[in-house]
Write a protein that holds these residues in place. Structure first.
Motif, PDB file in Angstrom:
ATOM      1  N   ILE A 108       2.961   0.528 -12.425  1.00  0.00           N
ATOM      2  CA  ILE A 108       1.671   1.218 -12.462  1.00  0.00           C
ATOM      3  C   ILE A 108       1.836   2.690 -12.844  1.00  0.00           C
ATOM      4  O   ILE A 108       1.061   3.235 -13.628  1.00  0.00           O
ATOM      5  CB  ILE A 108       0.952   1.091 -11.094  1.00  0.00           C
ATOM      6  CG1 ILE A 108       0.555  -0.376 -10.860  1.00  0.00           C
ATOM      7  CG2 ILE A 108      -0.271   1.988 -11.035  1.00  0.00           C
ATOM      8  CD1 ILE A 108      -0.018  -0.648  -9.487  1.00  0.00           C
ATOM      9  N   LYS A 109       2.857   3.329 -12.269  1.00  0.00           N
ATOM     10  CA  LYS A 109       3.081   4.747 -12.550  1.00  0.00           C
ATOM     11  C   LYS A 109       3.713   4.985 -13.917  1.00  0.00           C
ATOM     12  O   LYS A 109       3.726   6.112 -14.423  1.00  0.00           O
ATOM     13  CB  LYS A 109       3.958   5.370 -11.452  1.00  0.00           C
ATOM     14  CG  LYS A 109       3.248   5.517 -10.117  1.00  0.00           C
ATOM     15  CD  LYS A 109       4.112   6.248  -9.118  1.00  0.00           C
ATOM     16  CE  LYS A 109       3.345   6.515  -7.837  1.00  0.00           C
ATOM     17  NZ  LYS A 109       2.225   7.461  -8.032  1.00  0.00           N
ATOM     18  N   GLY A 110       4.267   3.911 -14.509  1.00  0.00           N
ATOM     19  CA  GLY A 110       4.868   4.050 -15.822  1.00  0.00           C
ATOM     20  C   GLY A 110       6.155   4.845 -15.827  1.00  0.00           C
ATOM     21  O   GLY A 110       6.530   5.440 -16.852  1.00  0.00           O
ATOM     22  N   MET A 111       6.856   4.861 -14.708  1.00  0.00           N
ATOM     23  CA  MET A 111       8.092   5.636 -14.601  1.00  0.00           C
ATOM     24  C   MET A 111       9.222   5.006 -15.421  1.00  0.00           C
ATOM     25  O   MET A 111      10.118   5.691 -15.894  1.00  0.00           O
ATOM     26  CB  MET A 111       8.503   5.758 -13.129  1.00  0.00           C
ATOM     27  CG  MET A 111       7.476   6.500 -12.279  1.00  0.00           C
ATOM     28  SD  MET A 111       7.875   6.488 -10.513  1.00  0.00           S
ATOM     29  CE  MET A 111       9.348   7.498 -10.498  1.00  0.00           C
ATOM     30  N   PHE A 112       9.183   3.665 -15.539  1.00  0.00           N
ATOM     31  CA  PHE A 112      10.146   2.949 -16.365  1.00  0.00           C
ATOM     32  C   PHE A 112       9.367   1.959 -17.223  1.00  0.00           C
ATOM     33  O   PHE A 112       8.232   1.595 -16.894  1.00  0.00           O
ATOM     34  CB  PHE A 112      11.167   2.185 -15.506  1.00  0.00           C
ATOM     35  CG  PHE A 112      12.083   3.049 -14.702  1.00  0.00           C
ATOM     36  CD1 PHE A 112      13.238   3.573 -15.268  1.00  0.00           C
ATOM     37  CD2 PHE A 112      11.794   3.361 -13.379  1.00  0.00           C
ATOM     38  CE1 PHE A 112      14.089   4.370 -14.528  1.00  0.00           C
ATOM     39  CE2 PHE A 112      12.636   4.154 -12.644  1.00  0.00           C
ATOM     40  CZ  PHE A 112      13.792   4.666 -13.208  1.00  0.00           C
ATOM     41  N   SER A 113       9.969   1.507 -18.304  1.00  0.00           N
ATOM     42  CA  SER A 113       9.325   0.477 -19.110  1.00  0.00           C
ATOM     43  C   SER A 113       9.291  -0.817 -18.302  1.00  0.00           C
ATOM     44  O   SER A 113      10.186  -1.062 -17.476  1.00  0.00           O
ATOM     45  CB  SER A 113      10.107   0.250 -20.405  1.00  0.00           C
ATOM     46  OG  SER A 113      11.335  -0.402 -20.135  1.00  0.00           O
ATOM     47  N   PRO A 114       8.264  -1.650 -18.488  1.00  0.00           N
ATOM     48  CA  PRO A 114       8.181  -2.921 -17.757  1.00  0.00           C
ATOM     49  C   PRO A 114       9.432  -3.776 -17.931  1.00  0.00           C
ATOM     50  O   PRO A 114       9.874  -4.436 -16.988  1.00  0.00           O
ATOM     51  CB  PRO A 114       6.953  -3.601 -18.373  1.00  0.00           C
ATOM     52  CG  PRO A 114       6.117  -2.467 -18.859  1.00  0.00           C
ATOM     53  CD  PRO A 114       7.084  -1.439 -19.341  1.00  0.00           C
ATOM     54  N   THR A 115      10.010  -3.753 -19.128  1.00  0.00           N
ATOM     55  CA  THR A 115      11.224  -4.532 -19.382  1.00  0.00           C
ATOM     56  C   THR A 115      12.352  -4.089 -18.467  1.00  0.00           C
ATOM     57  O   THR A 115      13.014  -4.913 -17.815  1.00  0.00           O
ATOM     58  CB  THR A 115      11.669  -4.379 -20.849  1.00  0.00           C
ATOM     59  OG1 THR A 115      10.602  -4.787 -21.701  1.00  0.00           O
ATOM     60  CG2 THR A 115      12.899  -5.237 -21.130  1.00  0.00           C
ATOM     61  N   ALA A 116      12.566  -2.781 -18.373  1.00  0.00           N
ATOM     62  CA  ALA A 116      13.634  -2.248 -17.527  1.00  0.00           C
ATOM     63  C   ALA A 116      13.372  -2.545 -16.059  1.00  0.00           C
ATOM     64  O   ALA A 116      14.299  -2.903 -15.308  1.00  0.00           O
ATOM     65  CB  ALA A 116      13.771  -0.741 -17.748  1.00  0.00           C
ATOM     66  N   VAL A 117      12.120  -2.418 -15.641  1.00  0.00           N
ATOM     67  CA  VAL A 117      11.767  -2.679 -14.242  1.00  0.00           C
ATOM     68  C   VAL A 117      12.147  -4.097 -13.838  1.00  0.00           C
ATOM     69  O   VAL A 117      12.782  -4.316 -12.796  1.00  0.00           O
ATOM     70  CB  VAL A 117      10.254  -2.444 -14.004  1.00  0.00           C
ATOM     71  CG1 VAL A 117       9.849  -2.976 -12.629  1.00  0.00           C
ATOM     72  CG2 VAL A 117       9.923  -0.970 -14.119  1.00  0.00           C
ATOM     73  N   PHE A 118      11.759  -5.077 -14.663  1.00  0.00           N
ATOM     74  CA  PHE A 118      12.027  -6.466 -14.291  1.00  0.00           C
ATOM     75  C   PHE A 118      13.495  -6.856 -14.454  1.00  0.00           C
ATOM     76  O   PHE A 118      13.989  -7.712 -13.713  1.00  0.00           O
ATOM     77  CB  PHE A 118      11.124  -7.408 -15.091  1.00  0.00           C
ATOM     78  CG  PHE A 118       9.715  -7.449 -14.564  1.00  0.00           C
ATOM     79  CD1 PHE A 118       9.456  -7.975 -13.309  1.00  0.00           C
ATOM     80  CD2 PHE A 118       8.662  -6.948 -15.301  1.00  0.00           C
ATOM     81  CE1 PHE A 118       8.164  -7.999 -12.801  1.00  0.00           C
ATOM     82  CE2 PHE A 118       7.371  -6.961 -14.808  1.00  0.00           C
ATOM     83  CZ  PHE A 118       7.128  -7.492 -13.549  1.00  0.00           C
ATOM     84  N   MET A 119      14.179  -6.251 -15.383  1.00  0.00           N
ATOM     85  CA  MET A 119      15.614  -6.515 -15.497  1.00  0.00           C
ATOM     86  C   MET A 119      16.347  -6.055 -14.247  1.00  0.00           C
ATOM     87  O   MET A 119      17.180  -6.777 -13.682  1.00  0.00           O
ATOM     88  CB  MET A 119      16.177  -5.804 -16.742  1.00  0.00           C
ATOM     89  CG  MET A 119      15.735  -6.403 -18.065  1.00  0.00           C
ATOM     90  SD  MET A 119      16.397  -5.510 -19.507  1.00  0.00           S
ATOM     91  CE  MET A 119      18.087  -6.101 -19.500  1.00  0.00           C
ATOM     92  N   ILE A 120      16.028  -4.848 -13.791  1.00  0.00           N
ATOM     93  CA  ILE A 120      16.681  -4.294 -12.598  1.00  0.00           C
ATOM     94  C   ILE A 120      16.241  -5.049 -11.343  1.00  0.00           C
ATOM     95  O   ILE A 120      17.068  -5.405 -10.493  1.00  0.00           O
ATOM     96  CB  ILE A 120      16.358  -2.797 -12.473  1.00  0.00           C
ATOM     97  CG1 ILE A 120      16.945  -2.025 -13.660  1.00  0.00           C
ATOM     98  CG2 ILE A 120      16.903  -2.233 -11.156  1.00  0.00           C
ATOM     99  CD1 ILE A 120      16.474  -0.585 -13.763  1.00  0.00           C
TER     100      ILE A 120
END
Length: 447
Positions: A253-265
């Motif tokens: 929501i805050k856009g701190m990381f790309s959605p791709t990076a968020v779900f990978m991590i």
């Protein structure tokens, strides 16, 4: 000769769209096959030859982040489901809504509207669909109903002024959010009420199909438990898993990381914490690999389709032809025309092509008839990639929605498109009435 070539390219584009949608909606071809084969043949027929491959690569590269996100989001939520993370939450919700399909459906619709306040369709689908599927399955409701209910809510909320679609409209027409959005507040409110009414009718149909007797029998605690699946439950890690979900959604929501990076991590952390044994890790990934591969392949195929349609110039020429065929006597009614065709146009034009290519051209033509650019922009927002985005094969979010819900694209489109179009028309009629009411009020003040 040049004009003839452009018209031929537009005709080829329209034929491509019609053939594609026909094949998908009649289940004559799988989405992957249709999305790749149809535009490829069209490009070759159009004489693009070797350039066709380059068009496909450009489209695939554009969709790659979304497809990668989907793979790891599927694995992430799959691992959480395996660990039994959602079971206690589902049981709590079930105690509130019971086995009443009406309460479940309306709750799903409102939840989707709230979650979509961040303007991200992918986040909405990733949060709402996995949470509500067990409830729909437990009662025996169709997953197509779930997909339709969530799509209608997300489509409506895609009109919020900080969303990607309104921002495109503002940029292309050089309007402020106040000029573009404020007059739509009442139509959007009416649209929300109408959507809840449609959801109510869908729920009533489910009640009639399932039968009141079957709905009232038992509770979720009495549902059969799969002992094989229970071996993978990790109840002691419930709070840890919930915290991971909350952090992941917050970052999205805050856009701190790309959605791709968020779900990978997030996937990596969740997998290691819940299943530290490498053998178990492989087993859990294998369990969800088929679904992840299937839907990511559809996304890449969609990228190929969009790449060919955009880079070949077919979309541009289709837009020019549509504008050229509007007769002069309809010029003053261009806003209404745009409002009517906006939602169906989502099946033909991606948001960038429409809002940066088609909309400015229509606005310029409307200006000659004295129709303000703001009216054209508002009319477009009532359907083009708003109510129309969760059914369009040109957006990755559509495939994310149907992938998470486990329904076919054609099945989803056949059920959802009529409802989505009805919502657009209701909002359009409301917008026209509001405008006329305002004009009468101003007229009386001037007298």
């Amino acid at each position: 000769v040049q004009t003839y070539a452009f018209r031929s390219l537009a005709l080829l584009g329209f034929i491509t769209i019609v053939v594609l949608l026909t094949l998908i909606m009649t289940n004559k071809a799988t989405p992957v096959v249709a999305l790749i084969a149809v535009p490829t043949v069209a490009a070759l027929v159009g004489g693009f030859g070797e350039s066709t491959g380059a068009f496909i690569i450009k489209g695939v590269l554009a969709i790659a982040p979304t497809a990668t996100m989907f793979i790891f989001a599927t694995l992430f939520f799959g691992i959480l489901t395996d660990a039994g993370t959602f079971d206690p939450i589902i049981k709590k919700i079930f105690k509130i809504v019971g086995r009443d399909p009406i309460k479940i459906v309306l709750g799903t619709a409102i939840l989707a509207m709230i979650v979509h306040l961040d303007g991200n369709g992918a986040v909405t689908f990733l949060v709402v669909i996995p949470a509500m599927i067990p409830l729909f399955d437990a009662v025996g409701m169709k997953r197509t109903t779930l997909a339709t209910v969530v799509a209608l809510s997300a489509g409506l909320m895609n009109m919020e002024p900080w969303g990607g679609v309104p921002l495109r409209a503002m940029a292309s027409l050089k309007l402020t959010s106040t000029e573009l959005f404020n007059p739509l507040l009442i139509p959007i409110l009416v649209g929300a009420i109408f959507i809840l009414f449609l959801d109510y009718t869908l729920a009533k149909k489910e009640v009639a199909r399932i039968g009141k007797e079957n709905i009232s029998i038992g509770s979720i605690d009495e549902l059969p438990v799969d002992e094989e699946k229970q071996k993978y439950f990790r109840p002691k890690l419930f709070l840890v898993n919930i915290l991971t979900i909350i952090i992941s959604i917050t970052l999205l929501i805050k856009g701190m990381f790309s959605p791709t990076a968020v779900f990978m991590i997030a996937f990596t952390i969740t997998l290691v914490i819940n299943y530290p044994n490498v053998k178990d890790q492989r087993a859990r990934m294998d369990a969800h690999a088929k679904e992840a591969l299937l839907m990511s392949s559809i996304l890449f195929a969609a990228g190929a389709f969009v790449g060919i349609m955009q880079n070949s110039g077919m979309i541009k020429e289709m837009a020019a032809v549509l504008i050229s065929i509007i007769p002069d006597f309809l010029g003053q009614h261009l806003a209404v025309i745009v409002g009517i065709i906006g939602m169906p146009a989502s099946l033909i034009f991606d948001p960038d092509s429409f809002y940066f290519g088609v909309l400015p051209t229509i606005s310029a033509a409307a200006n000659a008839f004295g129709v303000p650019a703001a009216e054209i922009g508002r009319a477009a927002l009532l359907g083009q990639m708003t109510t129309g985005f969760p059914v369009s094969p040109l957006t990755g979010s559509t495939f994310l929605l149907i992938g998470l819900a486990g329904v076919e694209l054609g099945e989803h489109q056949k059920k959802t498109i009529p409802y989505a179009f009805a919502v657009t028309i209701v909002m359009l009629i409301t917008a026209v009435l509001v405008k006329r009411s305002e004009e009468r009020r101003v007229g009386k003040e001037c007298m």
